[in-house]
Design a protein around this motif. Structure first.
Motif, PDB file in Angstrom:
ATOM      1  N   PHE A  56       0.838  -1.203   0.000  1.00 21.90           N
ATOM      2  CA  PHE A  56       0.000   0.000   0.000  1.00 21.90           C
ATOM      3  C   PHE A  56       0.870   1.249   0.000  1.00 21.90           C
ATOM      4  CE2 PHE A  56      -2.289   3.316   2.357  1.00 21.90           C
ATOM      5  CZ  PHE A  56      -3.393   3.464   1.527  1.00 21.90           C
ATOM      6  N   ALA A  57       1.906   1.259   0.837  1.00 20.49           N
ATOM      7  CA  ALA A  57       2.785   2.431   0.935  1.00 20.49           C
ATOM      8  C   ALA A  57       3.548   2.658  -0.369  1.00 20.49           C
ATOM      9  CB  ALA A  57       3.757   2.261   2.094  1.00 20.49           C
ATOM     10  N   THR A  58       4.104   1.604  -0.942  1.00 19.19           N
ATOM     11  CA  THR A  58       4.872   1.777  -2.182  1.00 19.19           C
ATOM     12  C   THR A  58       3.965   2.152  -3.351  1.00 19.19           C
ATOM     13  OG1 THR A  58       4.799  -0.602  -2.653  1.00 19.19           O
ATOM     14  CG2 THR A  58       6.737   0.232  -1.496  1.00 19.19           C
ATOM     15  N   THR A  59       2.782   1.594  -3.394  1.00 17.33           N
ATOM     16  CA  THR A  59       1.835   1.939  -4.461  1.00 17.33           C
ATOM     17  C   THR A  59       1.380   3.383  -4.300  1.00 17.33           C
ATOM     18  OG1 THR A  59       1.093  -0.340  -4.599  1.00 17.33           O
ATOM     19  CG2 THR A  59      -0.342   1.314  -5.569  1.00 17.33           C
ATOM     20  N   GLY A  60       1.155   3.807  -3.063  1.00 16.26           N
ATOM     21  CA  GLY A  60       0.726   5.177  -2.803  1.00 16.26           C
ATOM     22  C   GLY A  60       1.763   6.197  -3.199  1.00 16.26           C
ATOM     23  N   LEU A  61       3.030   5.841  -3.066  1.00 21.58           N
ATOM     24  CA  LEU A  61       4.093   6.761  -3.453  1.00 21.58           C
ATOM     25  C   LEU A  61       4.271   6.835  -4.969  1.00 21.58           C
ATOM     26  CD1 LEU A  61       6.801   5.881  -0.767  1.00 21.58           C
ATOM     27  CD2 LEU A  61       5.347   7.920  -0.860  1.00 21.58           C
ATOM     28  N   ARG A  62       3.965   5.752  -5.674  1.00 18.96           N
ATOM     29  CA  ARG A  62       4.161   5.710  -7.120  1.00 18.96           C
ATOM     30  C   ARG A  62       2.967   6.221  -7.912  1.00 18.96           C
ATOM     31  NH1 ARG A  62       5.809  -0.177  -8.427  1.00 18.96           N
ATOM     32  NH2 ARG A  62       4.393  -0.502  -6.727  1.00 18.96           N
ATOM     33  N   LYS A  63       1.763   6.037  -7.397  1.00 20.33           N
ATOM     34  CA  LYS A  63       0.562   6.374  -8.157  1.00 20.33           C
ATOM     35  C   LYS A  63      -0.283   7.379  -7.400  1.00 20.33           C
ATOM     36  CE  LYS A  63       0.268   1.873 -10.369  1.00 20.33           C
ATOM     37  NZ  LYS A  63      -0.557   0.719 -10.615  1.00 20.33           N
ATOM     38  N   ARG A  64      -1.037   8.131  -8.150  1.00 19.87           N
ATOM     39  CA  ARG A  64      -1.957   9.093  -7.538  1.00 19.87           C
ATOM     40  C   ARG A  64      -3.262   8.426  -7.114  1.00 19.87           C
ATOM     41  NH1 ARG A  64       0.456  13.504  -5.803  1.00 19.87           N
ATOM     42  NH2 ARG A  64       1.802  14.392  -7.358  1.00 19.87           N
ATOM     43  N   THR A  65      -3.756   7.509  -7.918  1.00 19.35           N
ATOM     44  CA  THR A  65      -5.003   6.825  -7.588  1.00 19.35           C
ATOM     45  C   THR A  65      -4.700   5.399  -7.163  1.00 19.35           C
ATOM     46  OG1 THR A  65      -5.386   6.072  -9.843  1.00 19.35           O
ATOM     47  CG2 THR A  65      -6.311   8.211  -9.241  1.00 19.35           C
ATOM     48  N   LEU A  66      -5.335   4.988  -6.102  1.00 21.93           N
ATOM     49  CA  LEU A  66      -5.091   3.667  -5.545  1.00 21.93           C
ATOM     50  C   LEU A  66      -6.287   2.734  -5.664  1.00 21.93           C
ATOM     51  CD1 LEU A  66      -3.348   4.632  -2.201  1.00 21.93           C
ATOM     52  CD2 LEU A  66      -2.288   3.660  -4.204  1.00 21.93           C
ATOM     53  N   ILE A  67      -7.338   3.158  -6.321  1.00 19.65           N
ATOM     54  CA  ILE A  67      -8.579   2.398  -6.296  1.00 19.65           C
ATOM     55  C   ILE A  67      -8.391   0.976  -6.812  1.00 19.65           C
ATOM     56  CG2 ILE A  67     -10.932   2.266  -7.207  1.00 19.65           C
ATOM     57  CD1 ILE A  67     -10.902   5.368  -7.156  1.00 19.65           C
ATOM     58  N   GLY A  68      -7.829   0.807  -7.981  1.00 16.93           N
ATOM     59  CA  GLY A  68      -7.635  -0.533  -8.536  1.00 16.93           C
ATOM     60  C   GLY A  68      -6.657  -1.354  -7.722  1.00 16.93           C
ATOM     61  N   GLU A  69      -5.546  -0.745  -7.337  1.00 18.74           N
ATOM     62  CA  GLU A  69      -4.539  -1.455  -6.553  1.00 18.74           C
ATOM     63  C   GLU A  69      -5.042  -1.748  -5.141  1.00 18.74           C
ATOM     64  OE1 GLU A  69      -1.432  -2.809  -7.221  1.00 18.74           O
ATOM     65  OE2 GLU A  69      -2.188  -2.507  -9.248  1.00 18.74           O
ATOM     66  N   PHE A  70      -5.822  -0.830  -4.595  1.00 19.57           N
ATOM     67  CA  PHE A  70      -6.337  -1.026  -3.241  1.00 19.57           C
ATOM     68  C   PHE A  70      -7.149  -2.307  -3.146  1.00 19.57           C
ATOM     69  CE2 PHE A  70      -9.594  -0.223   0.051  1.00 19.57           C
ATOM     70  CZ  PHE A  70      -8.747  -0.086   1.139  1.00 19.57           C
ATOM     71  N   ASN A  71      -7.987  -2.586  -4.126  1.00 19.28           N
ATOM     72  CA  ASN A  71      -8.782  -3.817  -4.109  1.00 19.28           C
ATOM     73  C   ASN A  71      -7.899  -5.057  -4.206  1.00 19.28           C
ATOM     74  OD1 ASN A  71     -11.206  -2.524  -3.795  1.00 19.28           O
ATOM     75  ND2 ASN A  71     -11.660  -2.458  -5.972  1.00 19.28           N
ATOM     76  N   LYS A  72      -6.853  -4.994  -5.016  1.00 22.34           N
ATOM     77  CA  LYS A  72      -5.929  -6.123  -5.116  1.00 22.34           C
ATOM     78  C   LYS A  72      -5.190  -6.360  -3.797  1.00 22.34           C
ATOM     79  CE  LYS A  72      -5.178  -5.546 -10.049  1.00 22.34           C
ATOM     80  NZ  LYS A  72      -4.228  -5.161 -11.097  1.00 22.34           N
ATOM     81  N   ILE A  73      -4.805  -5.280  -3.143  1.00 22.59           N
ATOM     82  CA  ILE A  73      -4.113  -5.393  -1.852  1.00 22.59           C
ATOM     83  C   ILE A  73      -5.058  -5.992  -0.809  1.00 22.59           C
ATOM     84  CG2 ILE A  73      -3.049  -4.091   0.029  1.00 22.59           C
ATOM     85  CD1 ILE A  73      -2.051  -2.107  -2.173  1.00 22.59           C
ATOM     86  N   ARG A  74      -6.293  -5.513  -0.780  1.00 23.87           N
ATOM     87  CA  ARG A  74      -7.278  -6.053   0.161  1.00 23.87           C
ATOM     88  C   ARG A  74      -7.543  -7.530  -0.089  1.00 23.87           C
ATOM     89  NH1 ARG A  74     -12.598  -3.638   0.055  1.00 23.87           N
ATOM     90  NH2 ARG A  74     -12.921  -4.819   1.941  1.00 23.87           N
ATOM     91  N   LEU A  75      -7.616  -7.912  -1.353  1.00 24.99           N
ATOM     92  CA  LEU A  75      -7.839  -9.306  -1.716  1.00 24.99           C
ATOM     93  C   LEU A  75      -6.699 -10.180  -1.196  1.00 24.99           C
ATOM     94  CD1 LEU A  75      -9.513 -11.373  -3.336  1.00 24.99           C
ATOM     95  CD2 LEU A  75      -8.186 -10.720  -5.345  1.00 24.99           C
ATOM     96  N   SER A  76      -5.488  -9.745  -1.380  1.00 27.03           N
ATOM     97  CA  SER A  76      -4.341 -10.513  -0.898  1.00 27.03           C
ATOM     98  C   SER A  76      -4.306 -10.570   0.622  1.00 27.03           C
ATOM     99  CB  SER A  76      -3.042  -9.901  -1.418  1.00 27.03           C
ATOM    100  OG  SER A  76      -2.993  -9.989  -2.818  1.00 27.03           O
ATOM    101  N   LEU A  77      -4.571  -9.450   1.281  1.00 33.43           N
ATOM    102  CA  LEU A  77      -4.598  -9.435   2.747  1.00 33.43           C
ATOM    103  C   LEU A  77      -5.694 -10.361   3.272  1.00 33.43           C
ATOM    104  CD1 LEU A  77      -3.683  -8.404   5.504  1.00 33.43           C
ATOM    105  CD2 LEU A  77      -5.198  -6.429   5.177  1.00 33.43           C
ATOM    106  N   GLY A  78      -6.840 -10.360   2.624  1.00 32.52           N
ATOM    107  CA  GLY A  78      -7.933 -11.252   3.023  1.00 32.52           C
ATOM    108  C   GLY A  78      -7.533 -12.715   2.960  1.00 32.52           C
ATOM    109  N   ARG A  79      -6.763 -13.066   1.956  1.00 28.08           N
ATOM    110  CA  ARG A  79      -6.289 -14.453   1.843  1.00 28.08           C
ATOM    111  C   ARG A  79      -5.386 -14.818   3.017  1.00 28.08           C
ATOM    112  NH1 ARG A  79      -5.052 -13.769  -4.460  1.00 28.08           N
ATOM    113  NH2 ARG A  79      -7.122 -14.230  -5.249  1.00 28.08           N
ATOM    114  N   PHE A  80      -4.501 -13.909   3.390  1.00 28.53           N
ATOM    115  CA  PHE A  80      -3.646 -14.149   4.547  1.00 28.53           C
ATOM    116  C   PHE A  80      -4.481 -14.308   5.815  1.00 28.53           C
ATOM    117  CE2 PHE A  80      -0.240 -12.293   1.915  1.00 28.53           C
ATOM    118  CZ  PHE A  80       0.825 -13.109   2.240  1.00 28.53           C
TER     119      PHE A  80
END
Length: 135
Positions: A41-65
């Protein structure tokens, strides 16, 4: 008679260590998932302005853990009551199992919905769901 109680105590001690090991594994899985998700989340936030698409992917991976970690925690609880359980221990296990199963169900459902959104199939989010029913 004393040989039986010594071996029974040894088995209980061994199971106690196994329970701690399994529960530590579950906690470690959850911790690693949280650290990984935060770092991503931190590295994506620093590289991109919008996190909407990546945020869902990150949540999906965290949910699996989280789901996997909860499964390990439940396995530890079941193992703990495997040796001469009392009614109090069985009741406690039932309550814990119910709570963790409900959490697991909703996490799995949310993961399926997130996956469907990412794959572009919002009409059928439960098509990809695999609900764990381990008790």
């Amino acid at each position: 008679m004393s040989g039986e109680s010594v071996s029974g105590a040894g088995v209980r001690e061994l199971i106690g260590w196994l329970v701690h090991l399994i529960e530590a594994g579950g906690a470690l899985i959850i911790f690693v998932g949280a650290v990984w998700a935060f770092a991503r989340f931190a590295t994506t936030g620093l590289r991109k302005r919008t996190l909407i698409g990546e945020f869902n992917k990150i949540r999906l991976s965290l949910g699996r853990f989280l789901v996997l970690g909860l499964e390990f925690q439940l396995a530890g609880d079941v193992l703990r009551t495997a040796v001469a359980p009392t009614f109090t221990e069985i009741g406690r296990l039932a309550a814990i199992a119910a709570i963790r199963t409900v959490l697991n169900f909703f996490l799995t459902r949310e993961i399926a919905q997130e996956r469907a959104e990412i794959e572009g199939d919002p009409k059928d989010p439960l098509r990809h769901a695999t609900v764990s029913t381990s008790l």
